[in-house]
Design an enzyme around this catalytic site. Structure first.
Site, short mmCIF file in Angstrom:
data_model
loop_
_atom_site.label_atom_id
_atom_site.label_comp_id
_atom_site.label_asym_id
_atom_site.label_seq_id
_atom_site.Cartn_x
_atom_site.Cartn_y
_atom_site.Cartn_z
N ASP A 37 20.04 -51.62 23.14
CA ASP A 37 20.52 -50.36 22.57
C ASP A 37 20.01 -50.33 21.13
O ASP A 37 20.47 -51.09 20.29
CB ASP A 37 22.06 -50.35 22.62
CG ASP A 37 22.67 -49.14 21.90
OD1 ASP A 37 21.93 -48.35 21.30
OD2 ASP A 37 23.91 -49.00 21.96
N LYS B 137 20.41 -40.59 14.83
CA LYS B 137 20.38 -41.40 13.60
C LYS B 137 18.96 -41.39 13.02
O LYS B 137 18.71 -40.80 11.99
CB LYS B 137 20.89 -42.80 13.87
CG LYS B 137 22.37 -42.77 14.28
CD LYS B 137 22.74 -43.94 15.14
CE LYS B 137 23.99 -43.71 15.93
NZ LYS B 137 25.18 -43.34 15.16
N TRP C 28 29.94 -51.03 20.26
CA TRP C 28 29.03 -50.43 21.25
C TRP C 28 28.61 -51.45 22.30
O TRP C 28 28.38 -51.11 23.45
CB TRP C 28 27.84 -49.77 20.56
CG TRP C 28 28.30 -48.81 19.52
CD1 TRP C 28 28.17 -48.91 18.18
CD2 TRP C 28 29.05 -47.60 19.75
NE1 TRP C 28 28.78 -47.85 17.55
CE2 TRP C 28 29.32 -47.03 18.49
CE3 TRP C 28 29.51 -46.95 20.90
CZ2 TRP C 28 30.03 -45.85 18.35
CZ3 TRP C 28 30.22 -45.76 20.76
CH2 TRP C 28 30.48 -45.23 19.49
N1 PMP Z 1 25.15 -47.27 20.42
C1 PMP Z 1 25.14 -47.36 19.09
C2 PMP Z 1 24.48 -48.53 18.43
C3 PMP Z 1 25.75 -46.35 18.33
O1 PMP Z 1 25.75 -46.43 17.00
C4 PMP Z 1 26.34 -45.24 18.99
C5 PMP Z 1 26.98 -44.09 18.25
N2 PMP Z 1 27.26 -44.20 16.96
C6 PMP Z 1 26.35 -45.22 20.38
C7 PMP Z 1 25.72 -46.24 21.06
C8 PMP Z 1 26.99 -44.09 21.14
O2 PMP Z 1 26.16 -42.98 21.06
P1 PMP Z 1 26.54 -41.56 21.69
O3 PMP Z 1 27.57 -40.98 20.80
O4 PMP Z 1 25.22 -40.84 21.66
O5 PMP Z 1 27.02 -41.78 23.07
#
Ligand code: PMP
Length: 361
Positions: free
Chosen positions: A172, A196, A103
């Protein structure tokens, strides 16, 4: 109702049963108004109370100072990977990123289109098995912000603390928001997809210091400009009403449980049970280095991929579901977010011991 399984999925993830029951009732008839929750106007007094209440509970639980705005946006956490640099950088502006996982890497790639990006640290060569100590990287003076992913969902690593170098932080926190106490004032911006620790997929929370809103270029498309959403109280367009409602109910639950401090203790206990088991025997090998271990996602391997498949299958048959690791690292992963009950962790530890005894390496 069918017996509930222990749901170790990484997100969407387990939510408190009481919240689901309340949502089920409100979906059909919202508190006796004669209309279901997702049929109501987002301009109705009922929905305005829902979003206001969700915001004020979040402010209370995280201790968000008054000079921050809380936004409820769509597009997933992934949209923040470009919204952050679009709004806070420009071609001549710099930012520093820490590459601690998938990410982070994705957000680095997106940011490179909007400013001068330096990657001050990367654990990619070690398959992202750690996060750096704060003296392991340098942050250039001219950087507008230092970006980090507080918890790396896939690899099961987490920053145990945040850097105190005075640089404005952007984080994030999709997979650990509200799991531990933080000092919001060290951050210029925090974002988190809800699916989450906060609720269902469909809403992303952004917490932004209000002086940054003046930096957002007016030339941006309205929907991609934080100022648009801040000025309109997240009502510039139709917000994701249902997701916002569930977030509000999850926050009420968290508040009733005793708030973030109580959650943090519970999360420490749950994670310690699993890491103690991993440390007890070489049969299970944790992916994360000890000092980088996540309290939200515990990633581990067994002696072979065959044993891993058997482990995941037998666990699922016992009601321990969602233990398959992310495809990029394989193995197993137990996601134990706020709403995950400690009983499920005890059950998993007992199963790990039985499985090891029955399936020697
Ligand atoms: N950042 C983190 C730390 C994640 O775990 C995730 C998804 N698992 C995301 C961003 C991406 O999230 P989204 O699917 O809502 O775009």
């Amino acid at each position: 109702m069918t017996e509930r399984v222990y749901n170790f999925n990484p997100g969407p993830a387990v939510l408190p049963l009481d919240v689901l029951r309340q949502a089920a009732a409100d979906l059909v008839d919202y508190q006796g108004v004669g209309m279901g929750l997702i049929e109501m106007s987002h301009r109705s007094k009922e929905f305005i109370a829902i979003i206001d209440n969700a915001e004020s509970l979040l402010r209370k639980l995280l201790g968000i100072p008054d000079n921050y705005k809380v936004l409820f946006l769509q597009g997933g956490a992934s949209s923040q990977f470009y919204m952050v640099p679009m709004n806070l950088l420009g071609p001549d502006k710099a930012a520093v990123y820490l590459n601690t996982g998938t990410w982070a890497k994705k957000s680095i790639k997106e940011a490179q289109a909007f400013g001068r990006i330096t990657v001050a640290y990367s654990s990619e060569e070690d398959n992202f098995n750690r996060v750096p100590a704060h003296d392991e990287y340098l942050v250039a003076d001219d950087a507008e912000y230092l970006y980090l992913v507080s918890n790396n969902t896939i690899y099961g690593t987490q920053f145990p603390s945040f850097p105190g170098n005075g640089k404005m932080l952007v984080s994030d926190m999709s997979s650990d928001i509200l799991s531990r106490k933080i000092d919001v004032s060290r951050f210029g911006l925090i974002f988190a997809g809800a699916q989450k620790n906060l609720g269902p997929a469909g809403v992303t929370i952004v917490i932004i210091r209000d002086d940054l809103l003046d930096k957002c270029p007016p030339s941006l498309p309205a929907m991609l400009n934080y100022k648009t959403h801040a000025d309109k109280g997240s009502m510039f367009n139709t917000p994701p009403c249902f997701a916002v409602y569930v977030v509000g109910e999850v926050l009420k639950w968290l508040d009733d449980m005793g708030g973030v401090e109580v959650m943090e203790k519970r999360n420490e206990e749950k994670a310690a049970l699993l890491y103690n088991e991993i440390d007890r025997t070489p049969y299970y090998r944790g992916h994360a280095e000890k000092l980088s271990r996540s309290r939200m996602n515990v990633s581990f391997k067994l002696p072979s991929t065959e044993l891993e498949s058997r482990f995941i299958g037998e666990a699922a048959a016992l009601g321990l579901q969602g233990l398959k690791g992310h495809r990029s690292i394989g193995g197993c992963r137990a996601s134990i977010y706020n709403a995950f009950p400690v009983e499920g962790v005890y059950k998993l530890v007992a199963f790990m011991q039985e499985f090891e005894a029955a399936n020697p390496a």
